[in-house]
Design a protein around this motif. Structure first.
Motif, PDB file in Angstrom:
ATOM      1  N   ASP A   1       0.743  -0.976   0.122  1.00  0.00           N
ATOM      2  CA  ASP A   1       0.075  -0.083   0.000  1.00  0.00           C
ATOM      3  C   ASP A   1       0.811   1.135  -0.004  1.00  0.00           C
ATOM      4  O   ASP A   1       0.616   2.558  -0.660  1.00  0.00           O
ATOM      5  CB  ASP A   1      -0.922   0.110   1.198  1.00  0.00           C
ATOM      6  N   VAL A   2       2.093   1.301   0.670  1.00  0.00           N
ATOM      7  CA  VAL A   2       2.983   2.140   0.647  1.00  0.00           C
ATOM      8  C   VAL A   2       3.652   2.522  -0.518  1.00  0.00           C
ATOM      9  O   VAL A   2       3.842   3.735  -1.080  1.00  0.00           O
ATOM     10  CB  VAL A   2       3.939   2.279   1.809  1.00  0.00           C
ATOM     11  N   ILE A   3       4.062   1.467  -1.272  1.00  0.00           N
ATOM     12  CA  ILE A   3       4.624   1.559  -2.562  1.00  0.00           C
ATOM     13  C   ILE A   3       3.554   2.205  -3.472  1.00  0.00           C
ATOM     14  O   ILE A   3       4.052   2.802  -4.226  1.00  0.00           O
ATOM     15  CB  ILE A   3       5.299   0.150  -2.890  1.00  0.00           C
ATOM     16  N   GLU A   4       2.412   1.730  -3.462  1.00  0.00           N
ATOM     17  CA  GLU A   4       1.341   2.180  -4.654  1.00  0.00           C
ATOM     18  C   GLU A   4       1.015   3.712  -4.269  1.00  0.00           C
ATOM     19  O   GLU A   4       0.955   4.445  -5.025  1.00  0.00           O
ATOM     20  CB  GLU A   4       0.142   1.452  -4.196  1.00  0.00           C
ATOM     21  N   ALA A   5       1.078   3.987  -2.715  1.00  0.00           N
ATOM     22  CA  ALA A   5       0.885   5.414  -2.449  1.00  0.00           C
ATOM     23  C   ALA A   5       2.007   6.104  -2.914  1.00  0.00           C
ATOM     24  O   ALA A   5       1.651   7.363  -3.486  1.00  0.00           O
ATOM     25  CB  ALA A   5       0.860   5.562  -1.062  1.00  0.00           C
ATOM     26  N   VAL A   6       3.158   5.838  -2.811  1.00  0.00           N
ATOM     27  CA  VAL A   6       4.330   6.756  -3.353  1.00  0.00           C
ATOM     28  C   VAL A   6       4.379   6.876  -4.878  1.00  0.00           C
ATOM     29  O   VAL A   6       4.649   8.001  -5.315  1.00  0.00           O
ATOM     30  CB  VAL A   6       5.489   6.124  -2.886  1.00  0.00           C
ATOM     31  N   SER A   7       3.980   5.927  -5.454  1.00  0.00           N
ATOM     32  CA  SER A   7       3.962   5.837  -6.999  1.00  0.00           C
ATOM     33  C   SER A   7       2.911   7.002  -7.434  1.00  0.00           C
ATOM     34  O   SER A   7       3.039   7.833  -8.247  1.00  0.00           O
ATOM     35  CB  SER A   7       3.462   4.703  -7.468  1.00  0.00           C
ATOM     36  N   ILE A   8       1.434   6.828  -6.721  1.00  0.00           N
ATOM     37  CA  ILE A   8       0.589   7.877  -7.271  1.00  0.00           C
ATOM     38  C   ILE A   8       0.966   9.230  -6.700  1.00  0.00           C
ATOM     39  O   ILE A   8       0.763  10.266  -7.285  1.00  0.00           O
ATOM     40  CB  ILE A   8      -0.632   7.452  -6.224  1.00  0.00           C
ATOM     41  N   ALA A   9       1.872   9.319  -5.740  1.00  0.00           N
ATOM     42  CA  ALA A   9       2.078  10.769  -4.985  1.00  0.00           C
ATOM     43  C   ALA A   9       3.116  11.213  -5.920  1.00  0.00           C
ATOM     44  O   ALA A   9       3.142  12.576  -6.455  1.00  0.00           O
ATOM     45  CB  ALA A   9       2.892  10.557  -3.694  1.00  0.00           C
ATOM     46  N   GLN A  10       4.058  10.438  -6.528  1.00  0.00           N
ATOM     47  CA  GLN A  10       4.948  10.971  -7.495  1.00  0.00           C
ATOM     48  C   GLN A  10       4.397  11.429  -8.732  1.00  0.00           C
ATOM     49  O   GLN A  10       4.754  12.340  -9.345  1.00  0.00           O
ATOM     50  CB  GLN A  10       6.156   9.951  -7.922  1.00  0.00           C
ATOM     51  N   SER A  11       3.391  10.667  -9.407  1.00  0.00           N
ATOM     52  CA  SER A  11       2.619  10.829 -10.456  1.00  0.00           C
ATOM     53  C   SER A  11       2.125  12.200 -10.154  1.00  0.00           C
ATOM     54  O   SER A  11       1.975  13.279 -11.225  1.00  0.00           O
ATOM     55  CB  SER A  11       1.940   9.871 -10.737  1.00  0.00           C
ATOM     56  N   PHE A  12       1.372  12.455  -8.982  1.00  0.00           N
ATOM     57  CA  PHE A  12       0.799  13.959  -8.789  1.00  0.00           C
ATOM     58  C   PHE A  12       1.837  14.879  -8.764  1.00  0.00           C
ATOM     59  O   PHE A  12       1.336  15.948  -9.429  1.00  0.00           O
ATOM     60  CB  PHE A  12       0.173  13.575  -7.341  1.00  0.00           C
ATOM     61  N   ILE A  13       2.891  14.840  -8.222  1.00  0.00           N
ATOM     62  CA  ILE A  13       4.041  16.103  -8.133  1.00  0.00           C
ATOM     63  C   ILE A  13       4.208  16.287  -9.616  1.00  0.00           C
ATOM     64  O   ILE A  13       4.461  17.353  -9.929  1.00  0.00           O
ATOM     65  CB  ILE A  13       5.090  15.396  -7.317  1.00  0.00           C
ATOM     66  N   ALA A  14       4.432  15.025 -10.425  1.00  0.00           N
ATOM     67  CA  ALA A  14       5.048  15.098 -11.692  1.00  0.00           C
ATOM     68  C   ALA A  14       4.040  16.016 -12.795  1.00  0.00           C
ATOM     69  O   ALA A  14       4.289  16.798 -13.639  1.00  0.00           O
ATOM     70  CB  ALA A  14       5.580  14.004 -12.322  1.00  0.00           C
ATOM     71  N   ALA A  15       2.794  15.696 -12.342  1.00  0.00           N
ATOM     72  CA  ALA A  15       1.758  16.308 -13.129  1.00  0.00           C
ATOM     73  C   ALA A  15       1.831  17.932 -13.146  1.00  0.00           C
ATOM     74  O   ALA A  15       1.366  18.696 -14.003  1.00  0.00           O
ATOM     75  CB  ALA A  15       0.367  15.880 -12.774  1.00  0.00           C
ATOM     76  N   HIS A  16       2.268  18.365 -12.247  1.00  0.00           N
ATOM     77  CA  HIS A  16       2.565  19.917 -11.660  1.00  0.00           C
ATOM     78  C   HIS A  16       3.302  20.464 -12.766  1.00  0.00           C
ATOM     79  O   HIS A  16       3.339  21.755 -13.073  1.00  0.00           O
ATOM     80  CB  HIS A  16       3.016  20.189 -10.303  1.00  0.00           C
ATOM     81  N   GLU A  17       4.327  19.780 -13.648  1.00  0.00           N
ATOM     82  CA  GLU A  17       4.982  20.320 -14.494  1.00  0.00           C
ATOM     83  C   GLU A  17       4.080  20.546 -15.772  1.00  0.00           C
ATOM     84  O   GLU A  17       4.483  21.702 -16.427  1.00  0.00           O
ATOM     85  CB  GLU A  17       6.005  18.982 -15.123  1.00  0.00           C
ATOM     86  N   ASP A  18       2.860  20.198 -15.927  1.00  0.00           N
ATOM     87  CA  ASP A  18       2.074  20.521 -17.000  1.00  0.00           C
ATOM     88  C   ASP A  18       1.204  21.668 -16.705  1.00  0.00           C
ATOM     89  O   ASP A  18       0.200  21.530 -15.733  1.00  0.00           O
ATOM     90  CB  ASP A  18       1.248  19.089 -17.508  1.00  0.00           C
ATOM     91  N   ARG A  19       1.629  22.935 -17.114  1.00  0.00           N
ATOM     92  CA  ARG A  19       0.759  23.952 -16.773  1.00  0.00           C
ATOM     93  C   ARG A  19      -0.707  23.901 -17.152  1.00  0.00           C
ATOM     94  O   ARG A  19      -1.708  24.159 -16.574  1.00  0.00           O
ATOM     95  CB  ARG A  19       1.207  25.316 -17.538  1.00  0.00           C
ATOM     96  N   ALA A  20      -1.162  23.136 -18.212  1.00  0.00           N
ATOM     97  CA  ALA A  20      -2.239  23.041 -18.810  1.00  0.00           C
ATOM     98  C   ALA A  20      -3.151  22.143 -17.529  1.00  0.00           C
ATOM     99  O   ALA A  20      -4.504  22.325 -17.307  1.00  0.00           O
ATOM    100  CB  ALA A  20      -2.371  22.393 -19.883  1.00  0.00           C
TER     101      ALA A  20
END
Length: 272
Positions: free
Chosen positions: A79-98
Motif C-alpha cells: 500500500d505504501v509503494i502504491e501510494a508513493v507511486s501515485i504521489a510521484q505522479s501527482f507531483i510530476a503532473a505539476h510540470e504541465d501548466r495545462a
C-alpha cells in the motif's frame, strides 16, 4: 616627477591590487566578455540565494513536520509503494501548466492509524515547495473547528474572532491545503461545521486550489461523517483516492518492571 602610470601603479600597490602588466594586452571584446561572465555569475548566485530564501520561508509557513520526506519513508508494504507511486505522479503532473489550470485536484488518504498517511502527504508538500515554490498549509481539522467554535464566544478577550477570520482566509488562499484527522473521533460533524467545511472546499474548487484530506474513516463512513453537502463538494474535485491498509509503523509503548508498582511486579501466577 612620477608619471601618471607610476602614480597609478603606486596606488594599486597601496590598495593591494595587482599592478597591470604592460606586456599583457587584452582587447576590448575579450575584456567585456570576461566582465559579463562574472556579472552573470554574480546575478545567478543572487538569484539562487533569493530562491532558497523564498523556499525556506514557504517551508516555515507550511507548518509541516520537517521529517515528512520521501527520503525518510520506508516502503515496506504494497500500500505504501502504491501510494508513493501515485504521489510521484501527482507531483510530476505539476510540470504541465495545462493540468494545473484545468481544475482543482484532491487526494484522499484513508486508513487506520500509523499507516504513513500524514508522512506521505507531507512528503508531497515538501517536494512541491522545493520544485514549484507552491504555498502549502498543514492543519488538523479538529483544531480548526475548535478555533471556529471559540470565535463565536463574544465574551472572549483574546481577539479570537479576528484570528479565525485571518486563519480562514489563509485556508482559502493557499495553493495546497492539507487537512489531517478529518472527522477523527466524530461519527457525524455538526451541521454548521458541515456547512463551513463544504463552503471552504467549494470556494477552493472555484479558485482551482488543490487539497489533501487525511482520515481514519472508510470512504463510506467519511461520507456519513461529513454529511451530503460537504461530501458533494469533494466529489466536484478531480479526486485520487489512496487506501492505506498495511501494518502500523508506530512503535508501541510497553511497561518496564520499574514502571509497575511492587504488587504488579510480583505476580507468580500471572503470565505477561
Amino acid at each position: 616627477m612620477d608619471s601618471f602610470k607610476d602614480r597609478l601603479n603606486s596606488l594599486a600597490k597601496a590598495l593591494g591590487k595587482p599592478v597591470p602588466n604592460e606586456s599583457e594586452y587584452i582587447d576590448y571584446k575579450t575584456l567585456r566578455k570576461d566582465y559579463e561572465a562574472k556579472a552573470n555569475q554574480e546575478i545567478n548566485q543572487l538569484q539562487q540565494q533569493s530562491k532558497r530564501q523564498r523556499i525556506d520561508a514557504l517551508h516555515g509557513r507550511s507548518d509541516l513536520n520537517p521529517r515528512w520526506t520521501f527520503n525518510n519513508l520506508i516502503e515496506d508494504s504494497d500500500d505504501v509503494i502504491e501510494a508513493v507511486s501515485i504521489a510521484q505522479s501527482f507531483i510530476a503532473a505539476h510540470e504541465d501548466r495545462a493540468w494545473r489550470e484545468a481544475g482543482s485536484h484532491m487526494m484522499i488518504f484513508y486508513g487506520d492509524y500509523g499507516r504513513g498517511k500524514s508522512h506521505i502527504a507531507g512528503a508531497i508538500a515538501h517536494q512541491l515547495i522545493e520544485q514549484f515554490e507552491i504555498t502549502v498549509l498543514y492543519r488538523q481539522l479538529s483544531s480548526l473547528l475548535e478555533m471556529r467554535y471559540a470565535a463565536y464566544d463574544f465574551s472572549a478577550q483574546d481577539n479570537i474572532g479576528q484570528k479565525f477570520r485571518e486563519a480562514n482566509q489563509e485556508l482559502l488562499d493557499v495553493d495546497m491545503l492539507i487537512l489531517d484527522e478529518v472527522c477523527v473521533n466524530e461519527t457525524v460533524l455538526k451541521k454548521n461545521a458541515q456547512s463551513w467545511l463544504g463552503n471552504l472546499l467549494r470556494q477552493r474548487l472555484v479558485n482551482k486550489k488543490n487539497c489533501i484530506l487525511i482520515t481514519n474513516h472508510s470512504l463510506g463512513d467519511l461520507e456519513h461523517a461529513l454529511g451530503r453537502y460537504c461530501f458533494e463538494s469533494i466529489k466536484e474535485y478531480d479526486t485520487y483516492k489512496v487506501k492505506f491498509s498495511g501494518p502500523s509503523r508506530r512503535t508501541g509503548l510497553t511497561l518496564d518492571d520499574e514502571d509497575l508498582s511492587p504488587k504488579q511486579q510480583y505476580q507468580p501466577n500471572q503470565v505477561r
